[in-house]
Structures are given as structure tokens and as C-alpha cells.
Write a protein that holds these residues in place. Structure first.
Motif, PDB file in Angstrom:
ATOM      1  N   VAL A   1      12.548   9.150   7.954  1.00 37.78           N
ATOM      2  CA  VAL A   1      11.422   8.574   8.884  1.00 37.78           C
ATOM      3  C   VAL A   1      11.778   7.142   8.759  1.00 37.78           C
ATOM      4  O   VAL A   1      11.608   6.537   9.840  1.00 37.78           O
ATOM      5  CB  VAL A   1      10.063   8.769   8.625  1.00 37.78           C
ATOM      6  CG1 VAL A   1       9.177   8.082   9.300  1.00 37.78           C
ATOM      7  CG2 VAL A   1       9.918  10.310   8.652  1.00 37.78           C
ATOM      8  N   LEU A   2      11.912   6.409   7.885  1.00 35.28           N
ATOM      9  CA  LEU A   2      12.292   5.154   7.512  1.00 35.28           C
ATOM     10  C   LEU A   2      13.693   4.554   8.246  1.00 35.28           C
ATOM     11  O   LEU A   2      13.555   3.624   9.212  1.00 35.28           O
ATOM     12  CB  LEU A   2      12.637   4.689   6.021  1.00 35.28           C
ATOM     13  CG  LEU A   2      10.862   4.824   5.265  1.00 35.28           C
ATOM     14  CD1 LEU A   2      11.151   4.387   3.848  1.00 35.28           C
ATOM     15  CD2 LEU A   2      10.345   3.537   5.881  1.00 35.28           C
ATOM     16  N   LEU A   3      14.405   5.488   8.165  1.00 39.41           N
ATOM     17  CA  LEU A   3      15.905   5.345   8.656  1.00 39.41           C
ATOM     18  C   LEU A   3      15.533   5.292  10.093  1.00 39.41           C
ATOM     19  O   LEU A   3      16.500   4.589  11.069  1.00 39.41           O
ATOM     20  CB  LEU A   3      16.852   6.236   8.158  1.00 39.41           C
ATOM     21  CG  LEU A   3      17.395   6.016   6.528  1.00 39.41           C
ATOM     22  CD1 LEU A   3      18.208   7.291   6.420  1.00 39.41           C
ATOM     23  CD2 LEU A   3      17.723   4.711   6.341  1.00 39.41           C
ATOM     24  N   ALA A   4      14.872   6.452  10.732  1.00 44.10           N
ATOM     25  CA  ALA A   4      14.814   6.398  11.897  1.00 44.10           C
ATOM     26  C   ALA A   4      13.853   5.284  12.500  1.00 44.10           C
ATOM     27  O   ALA A   4      14.255   4.850  13.717  1.00 44.10           O
ATOM     28  CB  ALA A   4      13.863   7.730  12.285  1.00 44.10           C
ATOM     29  N   THR A   5      13.127   4.670  11.788  1.00 46.04           N
ATOM     30  CA  THR A   5      12.597   3.438  12.250  1.00 46.04           C
ATOM     31  C   THR A   5      13.483   2.333  12.363  1.00 46.04           C
ATOM     32  O   THR A   5      13.260   1.542  13.527  1.00 46.04           O
ATOM     33  CB  THR A   5      11.087   3.214  11.415  1.00 46.04           C
ATOM     34  OG1 THR A   5      10.505   4.311  11.041  1.00 46.04           O
ATOM     35  CG2 THR A   5      10.613   1.827  11.672  1.00 46.04           C
TER      36      THR A   5
ATOM     37  N   GLN B   1       8.148  11.611  -0.715  1.00 48.75           N
ATOM     38  CA  GLN B   1       9.097  10.360  -0.464  1.00 48.75           C
ATOM     39  C   GLN B   1      10.537  10.620   0.192  1.00 48.75           C
ATOM     40  O   GLN B   1      10.866   9.934   0.830  1.00 48.75           O
ATOM     41  CB  GLN B   1       9.159   9.806  -1.931  1.00 48.75           C
ATOM     42  CG  GLN B   1       8.005   9.555  -2.667  1.00 48.75           C
ATOM     43  CD  GLN B   1       6.731   8.842  -1.673  1.00 48.75           C
ATOM     44  OE1 GLN B   1       7.001   7.965  -1.211  1.00 48.75           O
ATOM     45  NE2 GLN B   1       5.648   9.557  -1.876  1.00 48.75           N
ATOM     46  N   ALA B   2      11.025  11.775  -0.061  1.00 48.77           N
ATOM     47  CA  ALA B   2      12.083  12.508   0.465  1.00 48.77           C
ATOM     48  C   ALA B   2      11.777  12.552   2.028  1.00 48.77           C
ATOM     49  O   ALA B   2      12.732  12.414   2.673  1.00 48.77           O
ATOM     50  CB  ALA B   2      12.731  13.549  -0.273  1.00 48.77           C
TER      51      ALA B   2
ATOM     52  N   THR C   1       0.672   8.181   1.254  1.00 43.54           N
ATOM     53  CA  THR C   1       1.114   9.510   0.781  1.00 43.54           C
ATOM     54  C   THR C   1       0.653  10.020  -0.622  1.00 43.54           C
ATOM     55  O   THR C   1      -0.006  11.037  -0.543  1.00 43.54           O
ATOM     56  CB  THR C   1       2.446  10.025   1.218  1.00 43.54           C
ATOM     57  OG1 THR C   1       3.205   9.036   0.336  1.00 43.54           O
ATOM     58  CG2 THR C   1       2.870   9.740   2.270  1.00 43.54           C
ATOM     59  N   ILE C   2       0.538   9.198  -1.417  1.00 41.47           N
ATOM     60  CA  ILE C   2       0.214   9.179  -2.654  1.00 41.47           C
ATOM     61  C   ILE C   2      -1.189   9.441  -2.795  1.00 41.47           C
ATOM     62  O   ILE C   2      -1.924  10.365  -3.276  1.00 41.47           O
ATOM     63  CB  ILE C   2       0.734   8.389  -3.605  1.00 41.47           C
ATOM     64  CG1 ILE C   2       2.342   8.234  -4.056  1.00 41.47           C
ATOM     65  CG2 ILE C   2       0.147   8.560  -5.067  1.00 41.47           C
ATOM     66  CD1 ILE C   2       2.881   7.270  -4.718  1.00 41.47           C
ATOM     67  N   VAL C   3      -1.821   8.759  -2.111  1.00 46.34           N
ATOM     68  CA  VAL C   3      -3.520   8.503  -2.119  1.00 46.34           C
ATOM     69  C   VAL C   3      -4.025   9.712  -1.533  1.00 46.34           C
ATOM     70  O   VAL C   3      -4.952  10.353  -1.845  1.00 46.34           O
ATOM     71  CB  VAL C   3      -3.881   7.532  -1.459  1.00 46.34           C
ATOM     72  CG1 VAL C   3      -5.499   7.288  -1.166  1.00 46.34           C
ATOM     73  CG2 VAL C   3      -3.885   6.200  -2.315  1.00 46.34           C
TER      74      VAL C   3
END
Length: 285
Positions: free
Chosen positions: A153-157, A147-148, A91-93
Motif C-alpha cells: 500500500v505504501l509502495l502504491a502511494t 505491516q506486510a 493498525t496496532i491500536v
């Protein structure tokens, strides 16, 4: 770079053809949404700080129930950490590439370090002054808002992984039942464990929704408006513009379309999996 500079471009930026007022307003929308996205999302995070604190406590409880084996839990968390790091870097790149292309178009042949930015907005300020302001008050908040965006999304994963494991256990139990005529092949303790995992998943899914539903709503619509603005910009491009102008707009559209269509896929899968798995234990007794 800024809303005013979009309406009144600097001297070295040519006007991209004629367009009606509505299309002109739509083409300005991306500069508004991108500039305000970070502020809005970070403000919502601040408002949700108590819910986020409760969610952090629930994560520990969820991990203990759904991944009771310590070694397996560590494996899951390591995999999630790698996914998190990769997503953060990507996302940063992507945003850095997007903004660099935008800067190249905006500044043109100007020497950022030495030349003045001949614009009614900056009034003969050095070009690098505007660049620093844009980075500090637009780019950095936008990246933080990304990042927020990745947090739920990470929690859903993680939730999807737990659902997958539960379905695997239920499938294995179903196979055992089909292969034997014994009535007590599934113990009461197994059923209690499965029900505890199911309730933990439902509670975890509900907390994710409570904490991030409003944040996801604003992110989705801000990105959609940004995509709409870039799409309308195609109508303002004159026939004499270089092909790079078209390619830059296509790239911008792809970036913000992916924000709304690709990133939230784990969220959709988690919601569907939780909904579908709810009745699965109703017949396991």
C-alpha cells in the motif's frame, strides 16, 4: 480465544442461543482465520524473499528516475515515512482495541493473574497462561501480517505520487503547446524523460504485483471469511444478551470490513492510474 474454547466455552461464558450447524461453523471461522493469518502471510513473505530483494533495488531506481531532484525526493520520502508511521500505529491500536474487547468478553469476571481458567482446553491452567500464548502466537503474527499488508500500500502511494507528477508535467506541456505556435516547444529530451518515467512506473507496478499478489489474495479472503463469521454470529445472539455484545460484533465487522475496503484503496488507484497513463505519451512527439 481459541478454536476449541469457542466450540467448548469456559464455565463463565454463557451459550449464545441455539443455532444450526452451518451458522455455528461460520461463527467459529474468525478464530481460525485470525489465528492462521499471521502464519500464512509471514510464510509467504519468506517464500518471496528473493522477489522482495529485487523490489528493494528497483525502489532506488524508481526514485532516481521519477524524482530526480534530490530535495523533492527527500520531501516525498519524508511524507511517505509519516504516512507509514501513522498507518502502523493505527493498525496496532485498532487490533489492540479489538483483541482487548474480545478478551474482556472471553475472560469475564476471571482474575487473569490468579484464577484458573476452568476450561476443557486449558485444564485448570492459569488464565494468564492462555493470554500469553494467544498474544505470542496470534496477536503478534497478526500485527506483523498487517505491516506486510501496508508495505504494498505504501509502495502504491509512492507510485500514485509519481503518476500525479507526470500528469502534471504533461498537462503543463499541453498548455504550452496550446499557447504557442512554435513546433519545437516540447524538446526531445523532455519526451525521453517522460517515457523513462512511464516505463519505470510500469515496471514498478509489475514488481509490486509479482511480489504481493498472492499475499494480498490470502489477506483479502482471510479477512472476508472473518467478516463473514462475525456477521453470522449475530444470528446466535439470544434476546437476553446485553447491548454490548451487539456493539462488539458491530465493531469487529467494521474493523475487518475496513481491512478489505479501505486499506487497499491506494493499490486500486495505482493500478487504474498506471493503466490510464499508458497511452498518454503515445501522442507526445
Amino acid at each position: 480465544m481459541t478454536l476449541v474454547d469457542t466450540v467448548i466455552p469456559p464455565a463463565n461464558v454463557s451459550s449464545a442461543g441455539s443455532s444450526n450447524g452451518i451458522l455455528h461453523v461460520l461463527s467459529v471461522i474468525p478464530y481460525v482465520t485470525i489465528s492462521t493469518r499471521g502464519l500464512i502471510i509471514l510464510s509467504l513473505l519468506l517464500m518471496k524473499r528473493n522477489e522482495l530483494s529485487n523490489l528493494c533495488l528497483e525502489i532506488d531506481r524508481f526514485l532516481a528516475i521519477c524524482f530526480p531532484t534530490v530535495s523533492y525526493r527527500r520531501t516525498v520520502l519524508k511524507s511517505l515515512a509519516r504516512w507509514s508511521t501513522a498507518s502502523c500505529i493505527v493498525t496496532i491500536v485498532v487490533h489492540a482495541v479489538y483483541d482487548t474487547l474480545d478478551d474482556i468478553t472471553y475472560y469475564g469476571d476471571i482474575d487473569i493473574l490468579t484464577d484458573d481458567l476452568d476450561s476443557s482446553t486449558w485444564r485448570s491452567q492459569k488464565a494468564w497462561h492462555s493470554l500469553v500464548i494467544w498474544v505470542l502466537f496470534s496477536n503478534i503474527p497478526f500485527v506483523l501480517s498487517q505491516q506486510a499488508y501496508l508495505y504494498p500500500v505504501l509502495l502504491a502511494t509512492l507510485l500514485n505520487r509519481a503518476i500525479k507528477d507526470l500528469k502534471h508535467d504533461l498537462k503543463a506541456a499541453t498548455v504550452r503547446v496550446c499557447e504557442t505556435t512554435e513546433s519545437d516547444i516540447i524538446t526531445e529530451m523532455e519526451v525521453k524523460i517522460w517515457r523513462a518515467k512511464q516505463m519505470a512506473m510500469l515496471r514498478f507496478c509489475g514488481l509490486i504485483n509479482d511480489c504481493f499478489s498472492l499475499i494480498l489474495f490470502f489477506i483479502y479472503w482471510l479477512d472476508f471469511l472473518t467478516l463473514l463469521g462475525y456477521t453470522s454470529s449475530f444470528t446466535k445472539i439470544s434476546s437476553g444478551e446485553p447491548i454490548t455484545t451487539y456493539l462488539r460484533l458491530v465493531f469487529n465487522c467494521i474493523v475487518f470490513a475496513s481491512y478489505g475496503a479501505l486499506i487497499p484503496i491506494p493499490l486500486v488507484c495505482a493500478y487504474e492510474n498506471v493503466s490510464c497513463s499508458c497511452p498518454s505519451l503515445a501522442y507526445v512527439e
